[in-house]
Scaffold this active site. Structure first.
Site, PDB file in Angstrom:
ATOM      1  N   ARG A   1     -51.022   5.927 -74.676  1.00  0.00           N
ATOM      2  CA  ARG A   1     -51.903   4.963 -73.707  1.00  0.00           C
ATOM      3  C   ARG A   1     -52.969   4.620 -74.642  1.00  0.00           C
ATOM      4  NH1 ARG A   1     -55.284   6.011 -70.444  1.00  0.00           N
ATOM      5  NH2 ARG A   1     -54.544   7.967 -69.675  1.00  0.00           N
TER       6      ARG A   1
ATOM      7  N   TYR B   1     -48.201 -23.465 -67.374  1.00  0.00           N
ATOM      8  CA  TYR B   1     -47.121 -22.399 -67.049  1.00  0.00           C
ATOM      9  C   TYR B   1     -47.679 -22.102 -65.634  1.00  0.00           C
ATOM     10  CZ  TYR B   1     -44.350 -18.208 -66.716  1.00  0.00           C
ATOM     11  OH  TYR B   1     -43.384 -17.156 -66.317  1.00  0.00           O
TER      12      TYR B   1
ATOM     13  N   ASP C   1     -53.214 -20.235 -75.301  1.00  0.00           N
ATOM     14  CA  ASP C   1     -51.832 -19.866 -75.124  1.00  0.00           C
ATOM     15  C   ASP C   1     -51.094 -20.545 -75.933  1.00  0.00           C
ATOM     16  OD1 ASP C   1     -49.189 -19.041 -74.614  1.00  0.00           O
ATOM     17  OD2 ASP C   1     -49.647 -18.696 -72.157  1.00  0.00           O
TER      18      ASP C   1
ATOM     19  N   LYS D   1     -40.996 -14.329 -76.299  1.00  0.00           N
ATOM     20  CA  LYS D   1     -40.254 -15.567 -76.830  1.00  0.00           C
ATOM     21  C   LYS D   1     -39.974 -15.854 -78.183  1.00  0.00           C
ATOM     22  CE  LYS D   1     -41.668 -16.748 -72.493  1.00  0.00           C
ATOM     23  NZ  LYS D   1     -40.964 -16.177 -71.244  1.00  0.00           N
TER      24      LYS D   1
HETATM   25  N1  PLP Z   1     -47.341 -18.138 -71.414  1.00  0.00           N
HETATM   26  C1  PLP Z   1     -46.227 -19.200 -71.535  1.00  0.00           C
HETATM   27  C2  PLP Z   1     -46.432 -20.355 -72.101  1.00  0.00           C
HETATM   28  C3  PLP Z   1     -44.849 -18.961 -70.992  1.00  0.00           C
HETATM   29  O1  PLP Z   1     -43.947 -19.756 -71.214  1.00  0.00           O
HETATM   30  C4  PLP Z   1     -44.822 -17.575 -70.546  1.00  0.00           C
HETATM   31  C5  PLP Z   1     -43.378 -17.066 -70.108  1.00  0.00           C
HETATM   32  O2  PLP Z   1     -42.602 -17.796 -69.723  1.00  0.00           O
HETATM   33  C6  PLP Z   1     -45.775 -16.676 -70.566  1.00  0.00           C
HETATM   34  C7  PLP Z   1     -47.000 -16.828 -70.813  1.00  0.00           C
HETATM   35  C8  PLP Z   1     -45.630 -15.261 -69.866  1.00  0.00           C
HETATM   36  O3  PLP Z   1     -45.147 -14.520 -70.888  1.00  0.00           O
HETATM   37  P1  PLP Z   1     -44.311 -12.755 -70.310  1.00  0.00           P
HETATM   38  O4  PLP Z   1     -42.988 -13.312 -69.680  1.00  0.00           O
HETATM   39  O5  PLP Z   1     -44.074 -12.294 -71.537  1.00  0.00           O
HETATM   40  O6  PLP Z   1     -45.293 -12.275 -69.395  1.00  0.00           O
END
Ligand code: PLP
Length: 394
Positions: free
Chosen positions: A55, A109, A181, A206
């Site tokens: 951890r 998102y 992001d 992703k």
């Molecule tokens: N940011 C974006 C642009 C996303 O499309 C996603 C998930 O689809 C996330 C963050 C969240 O990621 P995670 O599914 O790994 O928690």
């Protein structure tokens, strides 16, 4: 000392001896706990000088963090169990107080929107959802004086491309942390820190992983910004597991070649879809018809791996049936795989938004988002248009 079988069963085979071999593929260290011959070394490890408890830090996570920091052009990186955990940690690191303000995308998102809405409500923080591509947004940020501004590099799902430089400047003018992001382009398509971001966030689930077999998230930034995140992770415990870190690092090895091919395929798919009379509109930052094409040319390396389109005259029931007619592409609610993943935006990535929030963002029931894979791009186009032809009203 001779040992009884029960003792042997617990301790035999726990250390390799006599090998100087360095594995080309790093070993996986599933150990949550490490022990030391020397108590001084254990003491040092508990102060962070070595691996004591997973951890606090763990070898596979360290290797992944080094690789992601290098790709992002950052001093340092900290990895989490998911992209959402990464986004939550960045928020929590800002020290929000009641009455503070947060600016975030109105068209981003949906799950991030709901997470930040809940966090803001619990703390008495004002949330302002703005369109990051609106030319008035930098001025609005200066008026609002938020503590933090979040943008997405390419918005999810409408694929708008904000000018990060203008948003970074406005954020810094009022002392706000600027968080990006950058999941959609990955660090190969855009290094957000180069355009003024203070933090670059990835859902490594992703493109970085690339094979849909491990969740994960990263935050990359200056050493000074990463240190408190690392300390907070020890307390929150939202660490990435060793197997996930290993799989993500293996996927990341091919990220540049994959992203080049994904972007080339996406450009081809977008061009061919644009000729279809069955589609209302095709959205791809690499097409001259895209509203942010000029910004995309400056800020993205290529047009990106994602394409979206609106089908003429259909609603949610037909969109759902469209997904069932696909024969090659997979109707999966994610992106970033070697195979093409297709999603109905309103019911998947924007599912957690209210109908009003979706309408304000411009997300309609006929909007389909495609994460373009490595299959032959003409096969992808034919599969998509074949499925559209099954549901469109003529
Ligand atoms: N940011 C974006 C642009 C996303 O499309 C996603 C998930 O689809 C996330 C963050 C969240 O990621 P995670 O599914 O790994 O928690």
């Amino acid at each position: 000392m001779s040992k009884k079988q029960k003792t042997v069963a617990v301790h035999a085979g726990s250390r390799l001896t006599g090998s100087k071999a360095v594995p080309v593929s790093p070993a996986i260290y599933p150990a949550a706990v490490n022990w030391f011959d020397s108590s001084d070394d254990l003491d040092g490890a508990l102060d962070g000088k070595d691996y004591a408890y997973a951890r606090i830090s763990a070898p596979n996570t360290t290797l992944l963090e080094e690789a992601v920091a290098a790709l992002e052009g950052a001093d340092a990186c900290v990895a989490y169990a998911s992209g959402m955990a990464a986004l939550r940690s960045v928020f929590e690191a800002q020290g929000f107080r009641p009455g503070d303000r947060l600016v975030m995308p109105a068209d981003g998102y949906g799950v991030t929107r709901l997470l930040y809405k809940n966090l803001c409500a619990a703390l008495g923080v004002e949330l302002h959802a703005l369109l990051m591509t609106d030319a008035r947004t930098p001025e609005r940020i200066r008026e609002l004086k938020p503590r933090m501004v979040l943008s997405e590099s390419i918005t999810n799902p409408l694929l708008r491309v904000p000018d990060l430089r203008a948003l970074a400047k406005a954020s810094h003018d009022v002392g706000a942390a600027f968080v990006v992001d950058a999941t959609f382009p990955s660090p190969v398509g855009q290094r957000a820190l180069d355009f003024g971001a203070d933090y670059a966030v990835q859902s490594t689930s992703k493109w970085l992983n690339g094979h849909s077999d491990a969740l994960g998230g990263t935050v990359s930034a200056s050493a000074a910004r990463i240190a408190p995140l690392r300390s907070a992770r020890i307390l929150a415990g939202d660490v990435l597991g060793p197997f996930e870190a290993w799989l993500t690092l293996r996927g990341l090895r091919t990220l540049p070649v994959r992203m080049k091919a994904h972007a080339e395929h996406a450009a081809h798919v977008a061009r061919r879809l644009s000729d279809s009379p069955l589609l209302e509109r095709v959205i791809y930052p690499g097409l001259p018809s895209h509203p942010d094409h000029a910004v995309a040319k400056e800020l993205l390396n290529g047009g990106g791996p994602m394409v979206a389109f609106e089908v003429k005259g259909i609603g949610r029931p037909e969109s759902m049936r469209f997904l069932e007619h696909l024969r090659i592409c997979k109707p999966g609610p994610s992106l970033g795989d070697v195979c093409t993943l297709v999603m109905h935006a309103a019911s998947a990535s924007a599912r957690r938004m209210t109908a009003e929030e979706r309408a304000a963002a411009g997300i309609q029931e006929n909007l389909i988002r495609v994460s373009v894979g490595l299959e032959d791009p003409d096969d992808i186009v034919e599969d998509l248009l074949g499925a559209v032809a099954q549901v469109v009203r003529r």
